[in-house]
Scaffold this motif. Structure first.
Motif, short mmCIF file in Angstrom:
data_model
loop_
_atom_site.label_atom_id
_atom_site.label_comp_id
_atom_site.label_asym_id
_atom_site.label_seq_id
_atom_site.Cartn_x
_atom_site.Cartn_y
_atom_site.Cartn_z
N GLU A 39 0.81 -1.22 0.00
CA GLU A 39 0.00 0.00 0.00
C GLU A 39 0.84 1.27 0.00
N VAL A 40 1.92 1.29 0.77
CA VAL A 40 2.79 2.47 0.85
C VAL A 40 4.12 2.06 1.47
N THR A 41 5.23 2.66 1.01
CA THR A 41 6.55 2.24 1.50
C THR A 41 7.29 3.32 2.28
N ASN A 42 6.74 4.50 2.43
CA ASN A 42 7.49 5.56 3.12
C ASN A 42 6.66 6.25 4.20
N MET A 78 17.10 6.07 9.61
CA MET A 78 17.85 4.92 9.06
C MET A 78 17.49 4.66 7.59
N VAL A 79 16.20 4.66 7.27
CA VAL A 79 15.81 4.35 5.89
C VAL A 79 16.10 5.51 4.94
N ALA A 80 16.10 6.74 5.45
CA ALA A 80 16.47 7.87 4.61
C ALA A 80 17.93 7.75 4.19
N ALA A 81 18.78 7.36 5.14
CA ALA A 81 20.20 7.19 4.83
C ALA A 81 20.44 6.01 3.89
N ALA A 82 19.67 4.94 4.07
CA ALA A 82 19.85 3.73 3.27
C ALA A 82 19.04 3.75 1.97
N VAL A 86 10.51 1.68 4.59
CA VAL A 86 10.49 1.51 6.05
C VAL A 86 10.32 0.05 6.44
N GLN A 87 9.65 -0.73 5.61
CA GLN A 87 9.42 -2.13 5.92
C GLN A 87 10.69 -2.98 5.83
N GLU A 88 11.77 -2.42 5.29
CA GLU A 88 13.02 -3.16 5.14
C GLU A 88 14.10 -2.74 6.13
N VAL A 89 13.73 -2.00 7.16
CA VAL A 89 14.72 -1.56 8.14
C VAL A 89 15.33 -2.78 8.84
N ASP A 90 16.61 -2.68 9.16
CA ASP A 90 17.32 -3.75 9.89
C ASP A 90 16.90 -3.67 11.36
N ILE A 91 16.12 -4.66 11.81
CA ILE A 91 15.55 -4.63 13.15
C ILE A 91 16.63 -4.62 14.24
N LYS A 92 17.64 -5.46 14.10
CA LYS A 92 18.70 -5.50 15.12
C LYS A 92 19.41 -4.15 15.20
N ALA A 93 19.72 -3.56 14.05
CA ALA A 93 20.38 -2.25 14.04
C ALA A 93 19.45 -1.20 14.67
N LEU A 94 18.16 -1.28 14.38
CA LEU A 94 17.19 -0.35 14.98
C LEU A 94 17.18 -0.50 16.49
N GLN A 95 17.12 -1.72 16.98
CA GLN A 95 17.13 -1.95 18.42
C GLN A 95 18.41 -1.40 19.04
N ASP A 96 19.55 -1.61 18.38
CA ASP A 96 20.82 -1.08 18.89
C ASP A 96 20.80 0.44 18.95
#
Length: 121
Positions: A39-42, A78-82, A86-96
């Protein structure tokens, strides 16, 4: 709790939880604030959650909303830099990142979650 009163079925204390116990602790999945990728990715939606009234009783508290906002803001950075959805964010990196910012990610007195990759805040 349903009971019959005067020939009518009445519901009393439906979904009641006692907030005075302080025993309620839970983790929130990132998927709670993400729309479907088809439906939407951002878009991140940390304040308009679809939940039951019982769940909303815990989510509506300001500290929880602050954590959802911190999670959403960190994902956005994180997703702006990468340059990824938003659905593809690295969960472990986000938690860190969230832990580094002082955001509680793990339940008190328990080990960090390793098996549920969607659990964030």
């Amino acid at each position: 709790l349903a009971s019959e009163e005067g020939g009518k079925l009445m519901v009393r204390d439906e979904g009641y939880t006692d907030p005075g116990t302080g025993a309620h602790k839970f983790q929130l999945p990132l998927s709670l604030i993400l729309p479907k990728k088809a439906e939407v990715t951002n878009l991140l939606v940390p304040t308009c959650l679809s939940t039951s009234h019982v769940t909303w009783a815990g989510l509506r508290e300001e500290p929880t909303m602050w954590q959802l906002g911190m999670g959403a803001g960190t994902v956005a950075a994180m997703v702006a830099a990468a340059r990824t959805p938003v659905q593809e964010v690295d969960i472990k990196a986000l938690q860190d990142h969230l832990r580094h910012q002082g955001v509680p990610v793990d339940l008190p007195g328990e080990y960090p979650v390793q098996s549920l990759s969607s659990v964030v805040i």
